[in-house]
Design a protein around this motif. Structure first.
Motif, PDB file in Angstrom:
ATOM      1  N   VAL A 101       0.831  -1.201   0.000  1.00 31.36           N
ATOM      2  CA  VAL A 101       0.000   0.000   0.000  1.00 31.36           C
ATOM      3  C   VAL A 101       0.870   1.258   0.000  1.00 31.36           C
ATOM      4  N   TRP A 102       2.051   1.143   0.539  1.00 32.07           N
ATOM      5  CA  TRP A 102       3.027   2.235   0.435  1.00 32.07           C
ATOM      6  C   TRP A 102       4.415   1.630   0.265  1.00 32.07           C
ATOM      7  N   ARG A 103       5.320   2.429  -0.330  1.00 34.13           N
ATOM      8  CA  ARG A 103       6.700   1.958  -0.531  1.00 34.13           C
ATOM      9  C   ARG A 103       7.454   2.023   0.789  1.00 34.13           C
ATOM     10  N   GLU A 104       8.626   1.426   0.816  1.00 30.01           N
ATOM     11  CA  GLU A 104       9.487   1.575   1.991  1.00 30.01           C
ATOM     12  C   GLU A 104      10.810   2.152   1.532  1.00 30.01           C
ATOM     13  N   PRO A 105      10.819   3.435   1.209  1.00 30.75           N
ATOM     14  CA  PRO A 105      12.017   4.036   0.617  1.00 30.75           C
ATOM     15  C   PRO A 105      13.111   4.319   1.644  1.00 30.75           C
ATOM     16  N   GLN A 106      14.338   4.397   1.149  1.00 33.54           N
ATOM     17  CA  GLN A 106      15.430   4.913   1.971  1.00 33.54           C
ATOM     18  C   GLN A 106      15.371   6.436   1.909  1.00 33.54           C
ATOM     19  N   PRO A 107      15.720   7.102   3.000  1.00 32.77           N
ATOM     20  CA  PRO A 107      15.656   8.570   2.961  1.00 32.77           C
ATOM     21  C   PRO A 107      16.627   9.173   1.947  1.00 32.77           C
ATOM     22  N   LYS A 108      16.167  10.223   1.259  1.00 37.93           N
ATOM     23  CA  LYS A 108      17.051  10.988   0.380  1.00 37.93           C
ATOM     24  C   LYS A 108      17.855  11.969   1.237  1.00 37.93           C
ATOM     25  N   PRO A 109      18.932  12.510   0.676  1.00 34.56           N
ATOM     26  CA  PRO A 109      19.740  13.440   1.493  1.00 34.56           C
ATOM     27  C   PRO A 109      18.983  14.727   1.844  1.00 34.56           C
ATOM     28  N   HIS A 110      18.032  15.097   1.006  1.00 34.03           N
ATOM     29  CA  HIS A 110      17.397  16.405   1.224  1.00 34.03           C
ATOM     30  C   HIS A 110      15.964  16.399   0.697  1.00 34.03           C
ATOM     31  N   TYR A 111      15.102  17.053   1.429  1.00 35.71           N
ATOM     32  CA  TYR A 111      13.711  17.196   0.989  1.00 35.71           C
ATOM     33  C   TYR A 111      13.297  18.668   1.060  1.00 35.71           C
ATOM     34  N   ASP A 112      12.288  19.016   0.271  1.00 32.05           N
ATOM     35  CA  ASP A 112      11.731  20.361   0.410  1.00 32.05           C
ATOM     36  C   ASP A 112      11.070  20.502   1.776  1.00 32.05           C
ATOM     37  N   VAL A 113      10.290  19.485   2.104  1.00 34.51           N
ATOM     38  CA  VAL A 113       9.597  19.521   3.393  1.00 34.51           C
ATOM     39  C   VAL A 113       9.789  18.174   4.083  1.00 34.51           C
ATOM     40  N   ILE A 114      10.183  18.239   5.354  1.00 33.86           N
ATOM     41  CA  ILE A 114      10.177  17.037   6.188  1.00 33.86           C
ATOM     42  C   ILE A 114       9.086  17.202   7.232  1.00 33.86           C
ATOM     43  N   ILE A 115       8.254  16.205   7.327  1.00 33.27           N
ATOM     44  CA  ILE A 115       7.230  16.186   8.366  1.00 33.27           C
ATOM     45  C   ILE A 115       7.651  15.161   9.406  1.00 33.27           C
ATOM     46  N   VAL A 116       7.748  15.597  10.644  1.00 32.75           N
ATOM     47  CA  VAL A 116       8.106  14.674  11.721  1.00 32.75           C
ATOM     48  C   VAL A 116       6.807  14.153  12.319  1.00 32.75           C
ATOM     49  N   GLY A 117       6.614  12.863  12.254  1.00 32.09           N
ATOM     50  CA  GLY A 117       5.414  12.259  12.826  1.00 32.09           C
ATOM     51  C   GLY A 117       4.543  11.623  11.760  1.00 32.09           C
ATOM     52  N   GLY A 118       4.489  10.292  11.768  1.00 32.31           N
ATOM     53  CA  GLY A 118       3.687   9.564  10.788  1.00 32.31           C
ATOM     54  C   GLY A 118       2.356   9.136  11.362  1.00 32.31           C
ATOM     55  N   GLY A 119       1.745  10.034  12.087  1.00 34.04           N
ATOM     56  CA  GLY A 119       0.386   9.784  12.557  1.00 34.04           C
ATOM     57  C   GLY A 119      -0.616  10.350  11.578  1.00 34.04           C
ATOM     58  N   GLY A 120      -1.842  10.451  12.012  1.00 29.89           N
ATOM     59  CA  GLY A 120      -2.894  10.952  11.132  1.00 29.89           C
ATOM     60  C   GLY A 120      -2.582  12.339  10.606  1.00 29.89           C
TER      61      GLY A 120
END
Lengths: 92, 985, 417
Positions: free
Chosen positions: C22-41
């Motif tokens: 249902v979702w991928r399990e990616p390795q983190p990239k070195p940089h993102y535009d936005v990082i959201i901390v917290g995989g809750g709702g």
């Protein structure tokens, strides 16, 4: 904690005899203190995970305010002190 | 007959027949049976239907972990759905019904779901029922809800009693099997206060179905002798039928005792269940181990149960679960069960052993299929055969029951309820208890020991440690010799390959191996995700039987160790607990204290109608003569107070006596207005703020002597104000010499209001009450005729000449009677809180309807109560923030409907005339409203944006939830005597 | 893969072999535009809306456990917008509107069930307070009905109407309120976010927030190494103070534990959500048959996801007092969620004084129902650097300015909201 609490005046008593106010660390500033200091006192909390100090009121017992030092992750209680004693260093 | 009773075997009393019914048919069992054992003895193997596919099911256990044999017990208001037949103690007159089957247990239409199962895999509902959107509530969900749940609740009030109790002990022992008994004995002999709790109605645990000899006697006899010794010890409390369901902080355990659940009609003198809060110094978990089912094709047919259950039915209840029983095992347990069955003359169809070799002995003549497996089973309502497979070759073996053993899992539940996770052991092939510190230890098979002798020894050893820890000497406890032990070892077998039909993991919720595989494939392989996605472990048994298998299967599918998968979270309750037991006596009128005023009797005999007001009953109004509506009574009372006089019970106001050299200084800091210079003998209205500058409460405080004040609070905030003052005194200013006591219940207080009140009161009071000697806001002790000392306050809520008279509570009714008698000539009436409310609205006095925790003093026109001169008072510093002083805040005004007959109601919203309703268009709300007989129309107090600038404006009163809207005129919030002339007469 | 009855049928015929993760399990990239901390709702819905509505594609959600392991999976599943205050109603109503379209939007059935939320009034004063609330809702176009005792008796004959202390006088009904399947909300948003390219990285704990010499946030240290970002968004309710502390920020929040309960499954008896006005008790019945209910928090500060027996008992007392027929039913399981209790009982969706750091916190009891709007408004704020118009009142500096949004009127004591 939180099931039984040892009141320094009444001994080990069940939680439901107490009402709890919250963080006992912030101290009421002087009247003339800055607005920032007052805002911090009334509204801002360290809220750490781990050891904290918290005001408990022995409502159904001696009606003393107590400072309960405890761990809010394990619920272990380290010490329970009368608030006056905690504030002044004197026994109530 | 296939399953049947064996004469004179087991611990049931074959001489005492117990009649009961199941699905309308009457059966006979014996005393000592459970419902399940009695049904099996009557060849009733089919006891339930599963949740999702409605598959026919029989019991798979003989204990509290049972997922299948759930029935509804009891009649009418004593109906209890989802009762586990495997632990339900049989009693005469027990009425049980099957559930989740329609039209009957034997023929259940719902079983068609099984045929649709390829479409009903794990989480299928998340992927469909979305189109068209409106169909969810109307079509899909009603169909799903029809399938919801298992048993039916009657939703009637419970006729029986419950109670709660505390218990205290040095050592709590949970479980009375070999380890528990030895632990209790060791600690008991050493003099510790011991509580031995056992969920079963009979103590002994696994010893009750054990065939090994202990100390030269049978295991049940050994148990009986040990229990007898414990029962004789005054320091040991034995609690049968008591399930310890939760471990809470500070070694407090929650337990529920079934006091009268084994009686058809319980005695009214005793509770049916009792909740125990056990405060234990230490505890030993001797909860045993659970035998794991094997996961193979068709493993759910009625007649398939654990080897341990088979053995328990046989040895404890004297019931053979079949005539021809097959055994499927990965270890010694299957052989032991086969031996016991064989010894009782039951045919063993075969022993299928998943291992290639073992040292176990099969009973004479019994065929053993090594490296064998079962890939399918047959039979409808009862097993009729198993398809075995060995090295690719199938063989169908006829049998009518199957005993399976997949190894053992310690029952670690209680020790894991406070965050610690169980620890996987490769050696034991099981999750073992975590280390939770020295106060709580596991013993026996709960601690991973397998043989009876190890369990006996471990119970003694663990108790020994507890005894030493409290500084006692350990008495002499011999661990008895055990003869006839079996080899309990087993080889792990988590999944039996080659399944040709569903291999169930969670029986009740019908979760099978393919569901777990699908979950893993879709990314729900984390144990918590898998649980939530497939519902494995979420049934009424909470996965007691299936969770460890599910974990191991997930581990296999993910290619990791069970240690890495870990378990889901263990939480209370170990087994389900009734609402009734947890609520105890605190239900209906006992749920909260009922407080009646000391003047309750007075009000009652004067015809009061009472109103619940918080915890209080207050007199609302007093019906007289032909009055038919409450309004008629209230109007009369109000007018009479303004014209003559009225007496109202105000005893519910909070009353706090304050003493101390620094009492004045203290009051000056807790009130926003000045209190330092309040003279002795005077009352003053005071306003308290919260530290955020919002009004907290109001009331009058009177100085009775130099260092003695009496402070009143509103009825609702009496407790809060007391706590607030104590907090301020003890933490902010511990140096101030001040102390308090609440005397709310010690004084009866009555308000005598109206122009004739002085004349009436003077008849009863020795002191001179003329305006000169007892002016407005006078407050002092007076002597009543007859000598009683009372407190008299000349304060007014109504705006009329008025007094509040306080007398010791016990004198209240007599004094009120005397006032009524004295006032008869002046036309006195009793008035209630409804009239009181009208009078104060007419006068524009605020209550918590206006002071709703968001209002400032200025909002309600009391800015003059905010001292400018005091350096500090609670709430001063933050009261000047921008938002609290903004010009567009809601301010209190009066309201009068333009048309005289429009009823104004509290809670109505205010809008500008001609403006579309919207959040931003909102102008405020009506906080209080009443019909004013004095004004002759409905009036109200309202909180209106910038209200004080808007006097004279017409505003729309918009009450959409009561379908009314009309115009009202904004006016000053005083409708009588704006100059306060009446107060000073 | 699009979900539908047809896809289920197709898979059923082919042995259900074709379902994809249902979702991928990616390795983190070195940089993102936005990082959201917290995989809750809230974190997942923020990611979803950021990607779908605001066109930001390079997004990561970092979750220290498994997604949905916080309060989105530990609540009583109630959705509603029956609030009183101007600062709250538009926000929660926006959320309810998003709930109403959620399944179609996500192509995932979160079982949003508009069964109605009934709040009971037990005194004339409480009835008037509910009238005020109902009128406020209606002014904003939110459905609200004030029902009298007779109406209620027809709907819910099993309630104790003549309770000695808390007789039932009236009820405020929001028909559009109801429940949703909590876990499915997290999974549906995760699937949606993933399909828009969001990297959901589980078991990745943020251990520090890295800032440049001017104090601005540049990235996070994690258990999987440093990950850079332009903007960092915290959505870690329950642990907000702990995460904010990594950026030297103190919040107007205390952490408390709220217990919730589920009974054994029974055939449907309670149709709507019922909220008891004589205490804090609330109850509904799930589509599986369990009665799902809760009441007060445990009152002491706690980061442990478990509570104590006193509150268990008081919850059952309230339950049996309101619904006497519960007495012989059984409670199956209790659990505890740790919550940000804020100083006015209302949440915070705002920028912080720290450059590039955005905060979503303070959800108290009520985070679940807010999940869609919280994500949408947080995404709006992150993308545009200005608050969404329905969340304007939920600012971090409202306490300094004197604009608390105090729905209960209890003042600055977190545990009584």
């Amino acid at each position: 904690m939180a099931s039984l609490i040892t009141c320094p005046h009444c001994g080990r008593r069940p939680k439901e005899e107490f009402s709890i106010r919250g963080d006992a660390v912030p101290e009421r500033p002087e009247a003339a203190a800055s607005e920032e200091a007052w805002h911090a006192y009334v509204y801002l909390r360290e809220n750490p995970r781990g050891a904290i100090r918290e005001y408990w009121h022995h409502v159904a017992g001696c009606r003393r305010w107590l400072v309960v030092e405890r761990d809010n992750l394990t619920h272990e209680v380290f010490a329970v002190t009368d608030a006056r004693e905690a504030a002044t260093g004197d026994a109530a | 007959m296939t399953s049947s009773r064996i004469a004179n075997v087991g611990l049931v009393d074959h001489s005492r027949v117990v009649k009961f019914s199941f699905d309308g048919r009457t059966y006979k069992g014996f005393e000592g049976d459970t419902l399940a054992s009695a049904l099996l003895a009557n060849d009733q193997m089919l006891m339930g239907r599963s949740f999702k596919y409605h598959r026919p099911r029989g019991p798979v256990t003989a204990g509290p972990s049972e997922p299948n044999a759930l029935v509804t017990i009891g009649k009418d208001a004593r109906t209890e759905p989802n009762t586990r037949a495997t632990v339900a103690e049989l009693y005469s007159g027990l009425v049980a019904r099957s559930q989740n089957a329609w039209p009957s247990l034997n023929f259940d239409i719902g079983s068609i779901n099984g045929a649709l199962s390829p479409m009903l895999g794990a989480g299928f509902y998340y992927k469909t029922f979305m189109w068209p959107a409106a169909f969810w509530e109307k079509v899909y969900e009603p169909v799903i809800r029809r399938a919801a749940g298992l048993g039916k609740a009657v939703m009637e009030a419970d006729p029986d009693r419950y109670e709660k109790s505390w218990a205290h002990c040095d050592l709590l022992v949970v479980g009375s099997g070999p380890a528990g008994l030895m632990a209790a004995l060791t600690a008991g002999r050493a003099g510790l206060r011991v509580i031995l709790a056992e969920q079963d109605f009979r103590l002994g645990g696994s010893l009750l179905s054990e065939t090994a000899m202990i100390g030269g006697v049978s295991a049940p006899d050994f148990a009986a002798a040990t229990i007898a010794e414990l029962a004789d010890m005054p320091n040991v409390t034995i609690m049968p039928r008591t399930t310890v369901f939760g471990w809470y902080d500070d070694m407090v355990f929650g337990a529920v005792e079934k006091v009268q659940k084994h009686l058809a009609v319980p005695s009214a003198d005793k509770p049916v269940e009792r909740l125990w809060r056990i405060a234990a110094g230490r505890a030993i978990l001797a909860s045993g181990a659970e035998e794991r089912p094997l996961v193979f094709g068709g493993n759910d047919r009625p007649g398939i149960m654990t080897a341990d259950a088979t053995r328990t039915y046989l040895n404890r209840y004297g019931v053979a679960t079949g005539r021809k029983v097959a055994v499927f095992t990965n270890g010694g347990s299957g052989y032991r069960t086969a031996a016991d069955l064989s010894a009782r003359g039951v045919n063993i169809a075969a022993i299928i052993d998943s291992r290639a070799a073992s040292a176990d002995f099969a009973p004479y003549g019994v065929r053993v299929i090594r490296s064998g497996s079962i890939v399918d089973t047959k039979g409808g309502k009862r097993l009729s055969g198993i398809m075995t497979n060995r090295f690719g070759y199938d063989e169908m073996i006829d049998c009518d029951a199957l005993a399976m053993s997949g190894g053992w899992s310690p029952i670690v539940h209680l020790m894991c309820q406070r965050g610690a996770r169980p620890v996987w052991s490769d050696e034991a092939q099981a999750f073992l208890v975590p280390d939770v510190g020295p106060l709580f230890a596991a013993a026996g098979s709960a601690a991973g020991h397998a043989t009876v002798s190890e369990c006996l020894r471990d119970g003694a050893v663990k108790a020994h440690a507890a005894v030493e820890a409290v500084g006692r000497l350990v008495g002499h406890v011999n661990t008895p010799e055990v003869e006839g032990e079996y080899d309990p070892s087993f080889a792990p077998l988590w999944y039996v390959p080659g399944a040709r039909s569903k291999a169930f993991v969670d029986f009740q919720n019908d979760v099978h191996v393919d569901d777990l595989a699908l979950a893993t494939r879709e990314g729900f392989g984390h144990v918590e995700h898998a649980k939530r996605y497939t519902t494995s472990g979420m049934a009424t048994d909470q996965g007691k039987l299936g969770n460890v298998n599910a974990v191991a299967l997930l581990a296999g599918m993910r290619g990791v160790s069970p240690a890495e998968v870990g378990t889901t979270t263990y939480r209370p309750f170990y087994t389900p607990v009734s609402f009734g037991a947890l609520a105890g006596t605190a239900r209906a009128e006992q749920s909260r204290p009922i407080r009646t005023s000391p003047l309750h009797g007075w009000a009652k005999k004067n015809g009061a109608t009472f109103l619940e007001s918080g915890l209080w009953y207050r007199s609302a109004y007093f019906v007289q003569g032909e009055e038919k509506t409450w309004r008629e009574s209230v109007d009369r009372e109000v007018l009479n107070v303004r014209q003559n006089a009225g007496l109202c019970d105000v005893s519910t106001l909070g009353k706090i006596e304050i003493f101390g050299r620094d009492a004045a200084e203290f009051l000056n800091r807790v009130y926003s207005n000045a209190f330092l210079k309040l003279p002795v003998g005077k009352a003053r209205y005071g306003l308290m703020l919260r530290e955020d500058g919002i009004v907290f409460d109001d009331g009058t405080t009177s100085r009775l002597s130099e260092n003695h004040y009496v402070l009143t609070t509103t009825t609702a905030y009496a407790a809060e104000v007391m706590a607030h003052l104590e907090f301020a005194s003890q933490t902010f200013w511990p140096d101030l010499d001040v102390c308090f006591v609440s005397t709310s219940d010690q004084w009866a207080q009555m308000s005598l209001a109206g122009p004739k009140s002085r004349a009436i009161l003077q008849k009863l009071v020795e002191d001179d009450l003329s305006d000169a000697s007892f002016p407005f806001l006078a407050a002092r002790e007076v002597q009543l005729k007859g000598g009683l000392i009372a407190r008299l306050f000349r304060i007014s809520f109504s705006g009329e000449l008025a007094y509040e008279l306080a007398v010791p509570a016990g004198y209240g009714e007599a004094v009120a009677d005397a006032i009524m008698e004295a006032g008869r000539g002046e036309g006195i009436c009793a008035y209630g809180v409804e009239a009181l409310d009208v009078l104060r609205i007419e006068k524009g006095h605020v209550t918590h309807s206006e002071l709703d925790g968001r209002t400032t003093a200025d909002d309600v026109g009391l800015s003059k109560m905010m001292s400018k001169n005091k350096p500090d008072f609670i709430g001063k510093r933050l009261s000047t923030r921008y938002g609290l002083t903004a010009a567009d805040r809601l301010q209190m005004v009066g309201l009068k409907p333009v048309e005289l007959d429009k009823p104004l109601k509290a809670g109505a919203a205010l809008l500008r005339e001609g403006v579309e309703p919207s959040m931003t268009a909102g102008q405020g709300f009506v906080s209080s409203a009443c019909f004013s007989p004095h004004v002759g129309q409905w009036i109200g107090l309202a909180m209106l944006k910038s209200g004080r600038e808007r006097i004279g404006e017409k505003i729309l009163v918009w009450d959409a939830v009561r379908s009314s809207e009309f115009l009202a005129e904004v006016c000053a919030p005083v409708f009588v005597d704006p100059e306060n002339l009446n107060l000073h007469v | 893969m699009r979900y539908s009855a047809l896809s289920i049928l197709g898979q059923a015929l082919s042995g259900n072999r074709g379902w994809k993760p249902v979702w991928r399990e990616p390795q983190p990239k070195p940089h993102y535009d936005v990082i959201i901390v917290g995989g809750g709702g809230h974190g997942l819905s923020t990611a979803y809306y950021l990607a779908k509505e605001f066109g930001i594609k390079n997004i990561a959600v970092l979750e220290k456990g498994y997604i949905g392991s916080g309060n989105v999976g530990r609540n009583t599943t109630i959705v509603r917008s029956n609030y009183l205050l101007e600062g709250n109603i538009p926000f929660y109503e926006f959320s309810l509107k998003l709930w109403e379209g959620l399944e179609a939007d996500l192509n995932y059935n979160a079982m949003v069930s508009q069964r109605g939320v009934m709040m009971l009034a037990h005194s004339d004063g409480q009835r008037d307070a509910f009238a005020r609330r109902g009128n406020a809702m209606r002014m904003h176009g939110v459905d609200a009905e004030l029902l009298d005792r007779e109406d209620l008796q027809k709907m819910m004959p099993y309630l104790n109407y003549d309770h000695a202390r808390f007789p039932i006088k009236a009820g405020l009904l929001q028909k559009r309120g109801g429940t949703a399947r909590h876990d499915a909300v997290a999974w549906g948003y995760a699937r949606g976010a993933d399909s828009h390219g969001v990297d959901i990285i589980q078991h990745c704990e943020v251990t520090a927030i890295r800032r440049d010499e001017k104090g601005g946030v540049t990235g996070v240290e994690t258990s999987k190494g440093f990950i850079g970002c332009n903007k960092l968004a915290l959505a870690t309710a329950g642990h907000s103070s702990e995460t904010a502390r990594m950026a030297d920020l103190r919040l107007p929040i205390e952490t408390h534990v709220l217990q919730a309960f589920v009974s054994e499954g029974i055939k449907p008896v309670i149709d709507n959500v019922i909220v008891y006005g004589g205490g804090h008790f609330y109850i509904s019945q799930s589509d599986k048959g369990g009665l799902v209910f809760g009441a007060d928090i445990d009152y002491y500060s706690s980061y442990a996801q478990r509570g104590n027996l006193a509150i268990v008992e008081s919850t059952m007392e309230e339950g049996v007092s309101l619904i006497p027929g519960l007495s012989r039913l059984r409670v199956l399981r209790s659990w505890g969620g740790v919550m940000d209790m804020s100083m006015d009982g209302s949440p915070i969706i705002d920028r912080t004084p720290i450059e590039n750091l955005y905060l979503n916190a303070g959800w108290c009891y009520g985070g679940f129902k807010a999940t869609p709007a919280s994500g949408f408004c947080f995404a709006h704020l992150i993308a545009k650097n200005e608050p969404h118009h329905v969340a304007r009142a939920l600012r971090l500096d409202r306490f300094e300015r004197g604009y608390a949004v105090d729905e209960a009127g209890k003042g600055p004591q977190p545990n009584i909201h």
